[in-house]
Design an enzyme around this catalytic site. Structure first.
Site, PDB file in Angstrom:
ATOM      1  N   VAL A 132       1.104  -1.081   0.224  1.00  0.00           N
ATOM      2  CA  VAL A 132       0.583  -0.133   0.182  1.00  0.00           C
ATOM      3  C   VAL A 132       0.994   1.435   0.121  1.00  0.00           C
ATOM      4  CG1 VAL A 132      -1.940   1.006   1.866  1.00  0.00           C
ATOM      5  CG2 VAL A 132      -2.141  -0.672   1.233  1.00  0.00           C
ATOM      6  N   ALA A 133       1.918   1.424   0.179  1.00  0.00           N
ATOM      7  CA  ALA A 133       2.943   2.604   1.109  1.00  0.00           C
ATOM      8  C   ALA A 133       3.831   2.780  -0.485  1.00  0.00           C
ATOM      9  CB  ALA A 133       3.648   2.270   2.214  1.00  0.00           C
TER      10      ALA A 133
ATOM     11  N   ASP B  43       3.170  29.601 -40.318  1.00  0.00           N
ATOM     12  CA  ASP B  43       2.338  30.391 -41.470  1.00  0.00           C
ATOM     13  C   ASP B  43       2.262  31.961 -41.245  1.00  0.00           C
ATOM     14  OD1 ASP B  43       1.405  28.635 -43.592  1.00  0.00           O
ATOM     15  OD2 ASP B  43      -1.435  29.250 -42.363  1.00  0.00           O
TER      16      ASP B  43
ATOM     17  N   ASP C 198      -4.313  27.501 -42.544  1.00  0.00           N
ATOM     18  CA  ASP C 198      -5.842  27.741 -42.202  1.00  0.00           C
ATOM     19  C   ASP C 198      -6.502  27.515 -43.716  1.00  0.00           C
ATOM     20  OD1 ASP C 198      -5.092  28.911 -44.358  1.00  0.00           O
ATOM     21  OD2 ASP C 198      -4.805  31.033 -43.170  1.00  0.00           O
TER      22      ASP C 198
ATOM     23  N   ASP D 128      -3.903  22.723 -46.318  1.00  0.00           N
ATOM     24  CA  ASP D 128      -2.428  23.296 -45.490  1.00  0.00           C
ATOM     25  C   ASP D 128      -2.999  21.687 -44.733  1.00  0.00           C
ATOM     26  OD1 ASP D 128      -1.535  25.311 -45.424  1.00  0.00           O
ATOM     27  OD2 ASP D 128      -3.151  26.168 -44.674  1.00  0.00           O
TER      28      ASP D 128
ATOM     29  N   ASN E 198       6.879   7.477   0.046  1.00  0.00           N
ATOM     30  CA  ASN E 198       6.983   6.110   0.169  1.00  0.00           C
ATOM     31  C   ASN E 198       7.886   5.764   0.604  1.00  0.00           C
ATOM     32  OD1 ASN E 198       5.347   5.813  -3.297  1.00  0.00           O
ATOM     33  ND2 ASN E 198       3.919   5.872  -0.603  1.00  0.00           N
TER      34      ASN E 198
ATOM     35  N   THR F  55      -3.831  13.074   4.294  1.00  0.00           N
ATOM     36  CA  THR F  55      -2.783  13.518   4.335  1.00  0.00           C
ATOM     37  C   THR F  55      -2.270  13.516   2.917  1.00  0.00           C
ATOM     38  OG1 THR F  55      -0.981  12.150   4.746  1.00  0.00           O
ATOM     39  CG2 THR F  55      -2.680  13.289   6.117  1.00  0.00           C
TER      40      THR F  55
END
Length: 923
Positions: free
Chosen positions: A285-286, A332, A644, A648, A710, A743
């Protein structure tokens, strides 16, 4: 509306019957009342999503990852081993983690959905006899739609009139060659080979047309195909793959550590198997970072929101991460590096030059002028040039409310600049169009770079008005107009014109050439490009400037600092392109300029070498951009490309990040892109790259933060094993879960929303093969932050025992003293984490420079964890569950003294790093 009719049926109807059947008009279109009635009957013009997302499964999948499954099984085993409180606590980790993930993903989806609605697709329609723009989803059968090059066709429609109309139907047929469309019916081979029908989902590549909508939404051919494809699953993104890889690494790491402690507990401490398993379970778990996925999602969602505020809209969250890798931008020039506000400031005629003054502006849809610059009655040549500029022009202005909304230019900035010019000359478009109506148009294309219109003159003749790029125009002009007289063009004339153009280009100005001719009225019907754009009479040049954006200079400097290369790709002349590029700092005077003609002669190997140096591409067609992007990628670069236009789209698709212009971009460009700029501004790209780097950095900061605790959680178990059980466990499994579950979580999530660190754009882009979890993170987590936290928390454990007689008496193995000592260990880890989360906010920048309290998420997270710790210490009914006990005032003084020295130590470390980096730069 009877939807049993096919598109072919509509194609064969006489126009009168078609209009009657659809209840429309060929001149005025539908009325707003008719549109609203039809919307109620046929619905919106949208492609419905197939199978809706399963909300239940979307919720459940957050609890079924590899880590989550590991914890579910661990909880079951803990319960079977006789520790139900441990099993329930482990499950609580999963539940809270899953809820966080689901909530952040749900919030992110809502954010991206909202962003997509910010950029609806608009179409030009004629309703109540007026040309307006409406959202494509509000189209109904019978609507009269006006199409031009670059438009995505929004619905199946019958062509009523057209001019050189060509449509890319590859989305339906797979054939990339555009097909011609006409008003007359003809059905060729294939389902979609109907000459007078255009289909939803296809794109206008050239020409113009007026069409009448016959089918919308799911009744279109595209809608029918969508039903077969809309449930296809998407591909897994690179970031998702990396997260899956990281998840497997961490799970294996946790299992190996757990197995190791399980074996050590049996053979060194002589624990029974069941007790050893519970002990090992605490280690597993840690070492599982439960908040990883919520933090990643939060970071991506936060990055997307920040980018949206900076005018960069991303289509999917994973593109945020890719932006951080970008090291080449193929950009461009017009509108991206410059303001896209073309203003004519000179008119050059073969015998005279005019300086254009006054400020033209748009107001309520009308073009006004502040100053009458010339008297056209006395300036015949100039009057003709202005006439061509006015009539050979497709740009219109849809006005907004004065002081509230800006007017919208329906066309190109260049033509808008010409409109302002003609307004300064006092010309009125409506009056001139009535006096000299347009008979035909030969639209602009990127190959010949000209546009031609045929205008009916009052004497019965037809004027051919042409405008275009000078180099292309000179190919078709063999006569010249000087002071009202036409004579053959000489080499001296060509030299004079070319020299004037070069002089303007050297100043960063752009020249647009104008020419004309006359033909007989009988020749209009057969007028084509080949027989009309020849033997033209040169009139003069309109010289205009599109000034660089004010913010572009700082943006370019940021790119250079960040080792991001900018390659300008433009259709402008070599001189103009280089002038602008040097002016804004993209390249030096020594940069190589490659024209489209040169590019076509280069091999791929030659182009690959060219793009490694300082280079500008000028006079290139949009489709050339695809090859430029490809060769950059062949060099191992991560490329962002802007565009645009229709042409393109391939380059935008090819690029690692395709960037479409939100203001001037065509629908097809926006569809092909990964990101859309709502302000068409290069600086917004740089801001987006900066945010992309920030997101990746924040994920790594989270890993550093979570791994260091950890080690602190595992250190008491290590002391327990090494001492053969003589040093009691200074931290229980439930207390480990308290750190992971309570925490650590909120401060860690706060790191996901950390702002860009100063100097983040002073580093080179990371490499594509770099991983989230690397040696640097592991060393920083375990050997620096983690080691300090482990020593401090262990010292806190012994500090409590010292107050009760240790080392004169043995370490407490039970009772109040043991509970107080473990509580103190837990509290010390929490206070170390307070310092660490603040230290992790920056890599090298001083915490005091960015402001200790500037990240409100982290500050509230710190407040929450201290409140939770206080609750566990002083509320009696939780003491038995978590193994905690009240601590005294001296203990609190000890805890409060922890964060300050840890922050100062890290500040010293960062100072030395900055000093070293500055020396390295200076060298």
């Amino acid at each position: 509306m009877d939807h049993k009719m096919t598109d072919d049926d509509y194609a064969q109807l006489p126009v009168a019957e078609l209009v009657k059947d659809l209840g429309s008009s060929v001149t005025d279109g539908l009325t707003n009342t008719e549109v609203q009635q039809k919307l109620k009957t046929v619905g919106k013009n949208v492609i419905e999503k197939g199978q809706k997302e399963n909300g239940f499964w979307n919720f459940i999948k957050n609890f079924t990852s590899l880590m989550a499954c590991l914890l579910w099984v661990s909880g079951v085993i803990a319960i079977l081993a006789g520790t139900p409180e441990l099993g329930i606590a482990i499950w609580a980790v999963n539940i809270i983690n899953g809820l966080f993930s689901y909530w952040e993903e749900h919030a992110a989806k809502k954010a991206t959905d909202a962003l997509s609605k910010m950029l609806p697709t608009y179409v030009s329609v004629i309703r109540d006899g007026k040309k307006i723009q409406v959202i494509a989803e509000d189209l109904v059968p019978g609507d009269l739609v006006v199409l031009q090059a670059g438009d995505a066709i929004p619905a199946d429609a019958r062509v009523l009139s057209s001019s050189s109309l060509q449509v890319d139907e590859s989305a339906l047929t797979g054939e990339s060659v555009p097909v011609d469309k006409f008003a007359d019916y003809k059905h060729g081979d294939g389902k979609f080979a109907i000459d007078n029908i255009v289909f939803a989902g296809t794109v206008v590549t050239s020409g113009t047309a007026t069409v009448m909508v016959v089918e919308t939404g799911m009744n279109t051919e595209f809608g029918q195909i969508a039903k077969l494809t809309q449930n296809q699953k998407g591909t897994v993104s690179p970031l998702t793959k990396e997260l899956n890889r990281l998840t497997r690494q961490l799970s294996v790491l946790a299992l190996v550590i757990g197995l190791g402690f399980f074996v050590l507990a049996i053979f060194f401490v002589h624990y029974p198997i069941a007790k050893s398993f519970i002990f090992a379970l605490g280690m597993i778990v840690a070492f599982i970072p439960e908040g990883l996925l919520p933090t990643v999602t939060l970071s991506l969602a936060h990055g997307t929101k920040v980018m949206a505020k900076k005018h960069a809209l991303l289509k999917n969250l994973d593109s945020v991460e890719t932006l951080g890798e970008t090291n080449v931008i193929c950009s461009d020039k017009t509108g991206t590096l410059t303001q896209n506000q073309m203003t004519v400031n000179h008119i050059w005629l073969p015998d005279k030059e005019y300086t254009v003054t006054g400020t033209g502006y748009f107001n309520n849809g009308k073009i006004q002028f502040n100053q009458q610059d010339v008297n056209l009655k006395n300036e015949k040549d100039l009057s003709l040039l202005l006439d061509i500029a006015l009539l050979n022009n497709d740009t219109k202005v849809q006005g907004g409310e004065e002081g509230k909304t800006a007017p919208k230019i329906l066309g190109t900035p260049t033509e808008a600049g010409l409109n302002i010019l003609t307004a300064k000359g006092g010309l009125d478009l409506d009056q001139r169009m009535q006096a000299t109506p347009r008979l035909k148009e030969l639209p602009f294309d990127s190959t010949r770079r000209r546009m031609t219109t045929l205008q009916q003159e009052s004497d019965g003749k037809v004027a051919v008005y042409v405008k275009g790029a000078l180099s292309n125009m000179m190919q078709v002009c063999d006569r010249i107009l000087i002071n009202g007289e036409v004579r053959p063009m000489t080499n001296a004339d060509k030299t004079k014109i070319d020299q004037a153009n070069q002089d303007y280009a050297a100043q960063g100005l752009r020249s647009l050439a104008f020419a004309y001719n006359t033909i007989a009225a009988d020749d209009v019907s057969s007028a084509m490009i080949e027989n009309t754009e020849q033997h033209l009479i040169f009139v003069g040049l309109a010289v205009m400037q599109d000034p660089p954006r004010e913010e572009i200079y700082d943006a370019v400097k940021k790119c250079h600092s960040a080792d991001i290369k900018i390659i300008m790709v433009t259709g402008d002349s070599s001189l103009t392109a280089k002038s602008i590029a040097v002016k804004i700092g993209i390249v030096s005077d020594k940069a190589r300029v490659i024209t489209g003609a040169e590019l076509n002669q280069m091999s791929d190997d030659e182009l690959r070498q060219a793009v490694k140096g300082e280079v500008i591409f000028a006079r290139v067609a949009p489709e050339d951009k695809y090859r430029i992007v490809s060769m950059c990628q062949a060099n191992g670069e991560i490329v962002a490309a802007t565009g645009d236009g229709v042409n393109d789209a391939p380059a935008l698709k090819k690029a690692n990040i395709g960037i479409a212009m939100g203001v001037t971009g065509t629908d097809v460009a926006k569809e092909a892109a990964d990101m859309i700029l709502t302000d068409d501004n290069f600086a917004s790209i740089v801001s987006a790259i900066e945010e992309g780097r920030t997101v990746y950095s924040n994920i790594q900061k989270f890993l550093v933060y979570i791994f260091n605790s950890n080690l602190s959680e595992a250190f008491p178990s290590l002391l327990f094993i090494i001492s053969g059980g003589l040093i009691p466990l200074a931290l229980t499994v439930m207390q480990i879960l308290t750190v992971d579950l309570g925490t650590d979580m909120l401060p860690a999530l706060g790191l996901g929303a950390e702002k860009s660190e100063p100097g983040i754009m002073d580093r080179p882009p990371r490499k594509r093969d770099a991983h989230l979890l690397n040696k640097g993170i592991l060393l920083k987590s375990f050997c620096y932050y983690g080691l300090i936290g482990s020593l401090v928390s262990a010292d806190a454990y012994f500090f409590v025992n010292w107050q009760y007689g240790w080392p004169s008496v043995s370490l407490a193995h039970g009772g109040y003293v043991y509970a107080a000592a473990t509580t103190m260990t837990l509290a010390a880890i929490v206070f170390c984490q307070v310092a660490t989360v603040l230290n992790c906010r920056t890599e090298t920048t001083s915490l005091f420079k960015i402001g200790i309290f500037s990240n409100h998420r982290i500050m509230w997270g710190i407040v929450f964890e201290i409140c939770l710790l206080t609750f566990l210490i002083y509320v009696p009914f939780v003491h038995g569950l978590f193994g905690t006990a009240p601590i005294n005032l001296l203990d609190w003084i000890y805890l409060l003294c922890i964060p300050v020295p840890l922050i100062l130590i890290d500040e010293a470390r960062k100072w030395f790093i900055r000093k070293y980096m500055n020396k390295k730069k200076a060298a």
